[in-house]
Design an enzyme around this catalytic site. Structure first.
Site, PDB file in Angstrom:
ATOM      1  NE  ARG A 304      39.291  39.650  46.831  1.00 23.50           N
ATOM      2  CZ  ARG A 304      39.816  39.686  45.606  1.00 23.50           C
ATOM      3  NH1 ARG A 304      41.117  39.575  45.433  1.00 23.50           N
ATOM      4  NH2 ARG A 304      39.050  39.841  44.552  1.00 23.50           N
ATOM      5  CD  GLU A 707      40.465  45.280  47.485  1.00 23.76           C
ATOM      6  OE1 GLU A 707      40.243  44.788  46.368  1.00 23.76           O
ATOM      7  OE2 GLU A 707      39.950  44.873  48.523  1.00 23.76           O
TER       8      GLU A 707
END
Ligand code: LUZ
Ligand code: MOS
Length: 765
Positions: A304, A707
């Site tokens: 990520r 998030e």
């Protein structure tokens, strides 16, 4: 619709693992933890502990009946050590006694001797020695090597970003019950009941169907219970199986601080090249991830980071490399943002450096380089419905960015000891698990003959109100009142093979599956209605507001009656829905693909005031334009943005992992580890939803929200930096988050002789 948990929360009626009534004969488990950071266990004497009155057992690796392995992605993590310890406070043995106090007393009687081994806490040192948790990966786009020639300006630099404690209100917790025929039932505070089930089965050497994991809700998790809850589920289950007694393992706050992994600290080296028009032409970055002593989720977090190293900008030529470094710290783990804040911070730091060196406003370089429709990310996916510039321009206009900057400048010209800074941050966050096969969800929907509905999914409620969203999806799809619907606990016997609730995807995946199940039921109920209404074709029927309609006209058949008709007709009133996000793929050999269903965009404008005598600061305001798509519950979604912002500001300003050179955490409580509290969180927070279309890849068009807004917190760092430079524009440019108050003070006076004279204000380690 309100969060269905709000009223029971306020009344204190919601239940967590530690609220489960204690069953007769329950034993309490406490770990005995390593007093050294890295070493060989030379001797381990358990006898004094075992002989204590009230102690039921003291267990080590030798007692594990199955395989001593809990590594999920990479099989490199043991539950209990077999000869060596790799981080301080690593659990070595599990002490089980009649009360927790007795267990602690017994643990204190364990005698262990170690032969200490060299300790590595710095990722760059680990990299030099070749200690990695997984192979290094590089994403490339264009041709950075030759692009440097087109650059008028090239800047190089380094930076760091520290880790972060999760501070979930509920600490790690599990409660295991022995059931008949060797079966185990486990109440676990986990984001991943299925992972706990799998690892308990592995540790005990029994099939997964012998282990039932049930999770009602969590008191927060933030990534800290995606992988690390497995340890405590396995500990409770191990003792439960060996003793055939109920066993409870609930960590104290200080044990939780000392034993569990945190957000990964990163260090980085960057090189950025801009042309005469301030367009970024080339970018190179190497990031050193501090992974701790076992892989845990580090390889996924590395991924990520790679996916988000370009932030919200178009990089035509770039090389992005991440090293996952193995150190002697607790295994670092998932934490809201999952490597994206770290990757994005490196690029924002590079842009900040370029802006300072060139004497231009950082926001000018930022805006010029924003992603636009159809731009490729380094991993090949092209932007679609790209709202980067739209968010930016809406924020600029709505919040009068130019006026805010001018006001700060005016303030600064009149005040010599207090300085204001303003910063803007564009957000771009990819939604989907980066590992494609995790992007699936399931839901089990039962319609009862009294008209009530029960739903089980694989999603975990952890305060984010995902159950409320699932309920809304079902109510809307069945066109019935939400009051008729109950969302059940998450249970591995009802829903199998669920992905963790993570990657902001819980509502998309499990809401998607719930919608699939409900649509199947609606289709069946229409067939039932069509039979009951003579000569009617199902295509003419609609269910709306708890009533059957034919050709748009209401009939007498209401919801409850329809279900009774269906039951009489022996139609199935239950459905299992399965949803897998379409179109995703990723080719790791080329590092190209379409890993994300969509991206979330936004822009934050943040203002701070720094007291340049004390080094303290306040965040005066944070104003955000956020792209929710078409939110199904704006109250809940704005709550998520506000929470994420406070948490993100914490990471970039006051939260600091204090670890000494031998790998010891010097805090184990909230008086030494500071999180934003009611006094330091900004009071002026505006969240303005972008005027945006429903996103077709998101559940009912409502984009994931958990998030992405965390990254807005980064703007506080750059606002503080801007304010500090108003006081001292010669200050050394150390791009090192968090910008704590101590660091602000020492940086403001670097080179003045004052720091040298009075000593640096380093905490005592
Ligand atoms: N967890 C995970 C995550 O296993 N994969 C991911 O891509 C992810 N992303 C964000 C947060 N948790
Ligand atoms: Mo996560 S960081 O468990 O979505």
């Amino acid at each position: 619709m309100k969060n269905i948990d709000s009223i029971p929360h306020v009344r204190g009626e919601t239940q967590y693992v530690d609220d489960i009534p204690v069953r007769e004969g329950t034993l309490f488990a406490v770990p005995f933890c390593s007093p050294v950071t890295h070493g060989k266990i030379v001797s381990l004497n358990l006898s004094a502990a075992k002989e204590m009155e009230g102690v039921a057992g003291v267990f080590t690796a030798a007692d594990i009946p199955g395989e001593n392995q809990i590594g999920n992605i990479i099989r490199d993590e043991i539950l209990l050590p077999e000869g060596e310890v790799h981080f301080r406070n690593q659990p070595i043995a599990l002490v089980v006694a009649r009360t927790e106090t007795l267990a602690r007393k017994a643990a204190a009687k364990i005698k262990a001797e170690f032969e200490e081994l060299p300790v590595i806490v710095e990722p760059r040192v680990a990299k030099e020695k070749g200690h990695f948790l997984c192979p290094t990966r590089t994403f490339s786009i264009g041709d950075a090597e030759s692009a440097w020639e087109q650059c008028k300006h090239i800047f190089e630099g380094s930076g760091k970003i520290d880790g972060q404690e999760h501070i979930y209100l509920e600490t790690q917790a599990a409660y295991a019950f022995p059931e008949e025929n060797g079966r185990i039932k486990l109440h676990a505070g986990t984001q991943a009941p299925c992972a706990v089930q799998k690892h308990v089965a592995c540790i005990l050497g029994i099939p997964m169907h012998m282990v039932e994991v049930d999770t009602l809700r969590l008191g927060g998790a933030f990534g800290g219970k995606e992988d690390q809850a497995t340890v405590w589920g396995c500990m409770a289950a191990l003792a439960c199986q060996l003793l055939r007694k109920p066993v409870k393992a609930v960590l104290s706050r200080s044990d939780d601080f000392l034993i569990t992994g945190k957000r990964h600290p990163y260090e980085f080296d960057f090189k950025i090249g801009l042309d005469a028009d301030l367009k970024i032409k080339a970018y190179e970055v190497e990031l050193f991830q501090n992974g701790g002593a076992a892989a845990d989720l580090s390889s996924a977090i590395m991924e990520r980071t790679l996916f988000h190293a370009g932030g919200s900008y178009f990089l035509p030529n770039a090389n992005i490399t991440v090293y996952s470094c193995k150190t002697n710290l607790p295994p670092n783990t998932a934490f809201r943002g999952f490597g994206a804040p770290q990757g994005t911070f490196a690029l924002e730091s590079a842009i900040a450096k370029a802006a300072i060196e060139l004497g231009v406003d950082k926001s000018k370089i930022q805006k010029l380089n924003l992603l636009s429709e159809g731009d490729n990310f380094s991993f090949g996916q092209a932007t679609k419905r790209c709202n980067a510039l739209k968010c930016w321009e809406t924020a600029e206009k709505e919040f009068e960015f130019e006026r805010l900057k001018k006001e700060a400048a005016e303030f600064n010209s009149k005040n010599s000891l207090q300085k204001k800074g303003v910063a803007i941050h564009p957000l771009c966050f990819g939604i989907s698990f980066t590992k494609t096969n995790l992007n699936q969800g399931r839901s089990l929907v039962h319609l009862y003959t009294d008209g009530s509905v029960s739903i089980s999914t694989g999603v975990i409620e952890m305060g984010q109100a995902v159950n409320t969203k699932i309920l809304q999806v079902a109510a809307q799809t069945l066109s019935i009142s939400p009051d008729r619907i109950k969302i059940n606990s998450t249970n591995t016997s009802r829903i199998a093979n669920a992905s963790p609730t993570a990657a902001s995807s819980g509502a998309d995946l499990n809401g998607g599956a719930t919608r699939v199940a409900c649509l199947k039921l609606v289709k069946r109920l229409k067939e039932v209605a069509a039979k009951a209404i003579p000569c009617c074709d199902p295509s003419r029927i609609k269910l709306k507001d708890e009533r059957v309609f034919v050709d748009g006209n209401p009939t007498d058949i209401e919801w409850v009656q329809l279900l009774q008709l269906a039951f009489e007709d022996r139609a199935c009133l239950s459905e299992h829905g399965h949803y897998a996000t379409p179109h995703l793929y990723f080719d790791k050999t080329r590092e190209k693909g379409v890993p994300f269903a969509y991206h979330v965009y936004g822009t934050a404008v943040t203002g701070v005031t720094v007291d340049c005598i004390l080094g303290t600061y306040e965040v005066d305001f944070i104003r955000i334009v956020h792209d929710f798509g078409k939110s199904i519950n704006l109250d809940i979604d704005i709550g998520q943005v506000e929470g994420a912002v406070a948490m993100g500001i914490g990471l970039f300003t006051i939260e600091e992992l204090l670890i000494n050179e031998v790998g010891r955490f010097v805090y184990s409580n909230l008086s030494a580890y500071k999180v934003p509290d009611i006094y330091s969180a900004p009071t002026d927070v505006i969240v303005k939803p972008l005027d945006s279309e429903p996103n077709p890849m998101a559940i009912l068009g409502s984009k994931a929200v958990g998030e992405p807004p965390f990254l807005y917190g980064m703007s506080a760092y750059f606002a503080i930096l801007a304010a500090m430079r108003e006081y001292n524009d010669k200050l050394p440019l150390e791009l090192w988050a968090p910008m704590t108050h101590q660091k602000t003070l020492t940086t403001l006076y670097a080179g003045s002789g004052l720091v040298e004279k009075y000593g640096s204000i380093k905490p005592i380690l």
